[in-house]
Design a protein around this motif. Sequence first.
Motif, short mmCIF file in Angstrom:
data_model
loop_
_atom_site.label_atom_id
_atom_site.label_comp_id
_atom_site.label_asym_id
_atom_site.label_seq_id
_atom_site.Cartn_x
_atom_site.Cartn_y
_atom_site.Cartn_z
N TYR A 72 -26.42 21.39 -1.63
CA TYR A 72 -24.86 21.58 -2.32
C TYR A 72 -23.93 20.63 -1.55
O TYR A 72 -23.93 20.08 -0.44
CB TYR A 72 -24.37 22.92 -2.19
N SER A 73 -22.87 20.50 -2.15
CA SER A 73 -21.65 19.70 -1.65
C SER A 73 -20.94 20.91 -0.69
O SER A 73 -21.40 22.23 -0.82
CB SER A 73 -20.74 19.52 -2.62
N HIS A 74 -19.94 20.49 0.16
CA HIS A 74 -19.42 21.08 0.88
C HIS A 74 -18.65 22.09 0.11
O HIS A 74 -18.62 23.43 0.62
CB HIS A 74 -18.67 20.24 1.83
N MET A 104 -17.31 26.37 11.47
CA MET A 104 -18.95 26.79 11.51
C MET A 104 -19.74 25.34 11.31
O MET A 104 -20.92 25.19 11.96
CB MET A 104 -19.17 27.43 9.97
N VAL A 105 -19.34 24.46 10.51
CA VAL A 105 -20.25 23.24 10.14
C VAL A 105 -20.12 22.49 11.63
O VAL A 105 -21.04 21.83 12.05
CB VAL A 105 -19.01 22.41 9.20
N MET A 106 -18.93 22.41 12.29
CA MET A 106 -18.89 21.54 13.40
C MET A 106 -19.81 22.28 14.62
O MET A 106 -20.54 21.48 15.26
CB MET A 106 -17.44 21.63 13.99
N ALA A 107 -19.65 23.56 14.51
CA ALA A 107 -20.83 24.31 15.67
C ALA A 107 -22.34 23.38 15.27
O ALA A 107 -23.34 23.26 16.08
CB ALA A 107 -20.93 25.67 15.57
N PHE A 108 -22.59 23.82 13.92
CA PHE A 108 -24.14 23.44 13.55
C PHE A 108 -24.37 22.02 13.80
O PHE A 108 -25.43 21.45 14.08
CB PHE A 108 -24.43 23.83 11.99
N LYS A 109 -23.18 21.14 13.30
CA LYS A 109 -23.40 19.67 13.42
C LYS A 109 -23.73 19.22 15.11
O LYS A 109 -24.77 18.46 15.07
CB LYS A 109 -22.12 19.04 13.00
N ILE A 174 -26.24 13.31 7.16
CA ILE A 174 -25.35 12.79 5.98
C ILE A 174 -24.48 13.79 5.42
O ILE A 174 -23.46 13.59 5.25
CB ILE A 174 -26.34 12.39 4.90
N PHE A 175 -24.85 15.02 5.51
CA PHE A 175 -24.12 16.34 4.95
C PHE A 175 -23.02 16.36 5.99
O PHE A 175 -21.86 16.70 5.57
CB PHE A 175 -24.91 17.49 5.21
N PHE A 176 -23.14 16.10 7.11
CA PHE A 176 -22.15 16.44 8.14
C PHE A 176 -21.10 15.12 8.36
O PHE A 176 -20.30 15.20 9.38
CB PHE A 176 -22.68 16.89 9.70
N GLN A 177 -21.45 13.82 8.07
CA GLN A 177 -21.03 12.57 8.66
C GLN A 177 -19.52 12.60 8.39
O GLN A 177 -18.89 12.01 9.22
CB GLN A 177 -21.67 11.38 7.91
N ASP A 178 -18.81 13.24 7.56
CA ASP A 178 -17.32 12.96 7.31
C ASP A 178 -16.60 14.24 8.05
O ASP A 178 -15.51 14.26 7.98
CB ASP A 178 -17.08 12.90 6.04
N PRO A 194 -11.04 13.11 21.77
CA PRO A 194 -9.92 13.73 20.80
C PRO A 194 -9.95 13.21 19.31
O PRO A 194 -9.33 13.60 18.70
CB PRO A 194 -8.67 12.76 21.67
N ASN A 195 -10.76 12.27 19.05
CA ASN A 195 -11.05 11.91 17.62
C ASN A 195 -11.77 12.66 16.86
O ASN A 195 -12.29 12.71 15.55
CB ASN A 195 -11.20 10.40 17.25
N GLY A 196 -12.32 13.64 17.58
CA GLY A 196 -13.38 14.84 16.79
C GLY A 196 -14.77 14.30 16.90
O GLY A 196 -15.68 15.02 16.04
N ARG A 197 -15.27 13.28 17.45
CA ARG A 197 -16.44 12.61 17.34
C ARG A 197 -17.36 13.17 18.83
O ARG A 197 -16.41 13.41 19.65
CB ARG A 197 -16.60 11.44 17.31
#
Length: 371
Positions: A72-74, A104-109, A174-178, A194-197
């Motif tokens: 699914y999409s986000h 939630m997404v950042m933790a799983f990413k 791919i789902f997480f890339q953005d 600091p840029n979130g990466r």
Amino acid sequence: MSMRTLPLVFINLGGEMLYILDQRLRAHNTSEDNSEKGVWSENDRKRVMNDIVGTMFSKAFMDELLKPQQLYSHRTMKTVLTRLAHASIMRLNPASMDRLYELMVMAFKYQVFLCLRPKDLLLISYNHMDTIREFVKDTPMVVNQVDETHRKIIEAYSSLSEGELQLLRQTLLIFFQDMHVRVSLFLKNQIQNPNGRFALMTSGPVPHGTDVPGLIRIFDCRGREVRRREFPSGGSYTSSIREGSFELHGNRVIRLGMNMYTVDHPEETHTSRAPSVKTDGSPNPLAKEELNLLARLMGSMKTENKPKDESGFRINLFNTDEEEEEFLVQDEQAALELARIAGQFAEEKEEKPEKPSNNKGEELLAMMDDL
């Protein structure tokens, strides 16, 4: 793209959501200076866990989820998870759910990034399910639902080849890339820039069954080793101790997917959009605007208009109504701009017949309403 990615995304994101909710429910219940203490009890916390887990692992819902289908999409995934959270007596407004979903997404990413091999994705999922099972251990019926789903996951994924698991991992990336949302816990531990990466280490244990890098072995045409040569590996690597258990119960060995939140440190998890990188040592003024997700998650609970024998919680992740309104105004402005751009393309496609749209997730959402 892999057609088997959706169940793992749902289970792992749902697990992270339960970690956050459980942490804040426990912290709120033990706070000595909370003016709203007594509005709900420990029984309410258990009810929330049981309601959400019971809906999440219902047989009909999981059977539909396990059917081969595209990820699914986000937007759709967030809608499904919002319905899941509202299966309990809690309520999340859209802006609060946005913040919760980002964490939630950042933790799983981050967990997917740290997979030493594609097969570890299963161990991450099993760690989530083990902890979820512990949340509802006092309710045998719900425990049985988790066990049944766990068996189905083992059956569906244990026979996949390394190539199929790698395709699954690539689909997740791919789902997480953005998504580059800053999380204070990650920033504090210097695993996020600091840029979130994310900043990934070049040291540590190697995947199970592989050798520590640093040695080249040369063989002759008969397969006999004739020469060895060492080279600098660029990191400090160690051999893996053993392989984790892929059964219903057992030691998973890896800690990815386990609950990283504690009651003692709710202030360590903030979220914010990734700002521009600052190179000097001065404080970042945007840091003051970060939302303390965990500390505020249960900070604005209110009883809704429900029968007297049932209480409800309204959860707001923002400090004030003005802060929430500002967020919503910005979100609305962005939506209007996107609509304007989309309208320019719509004029060119008016004469072209469009195929009937297949709204992914409609069946699952309708099914959740019936649970």
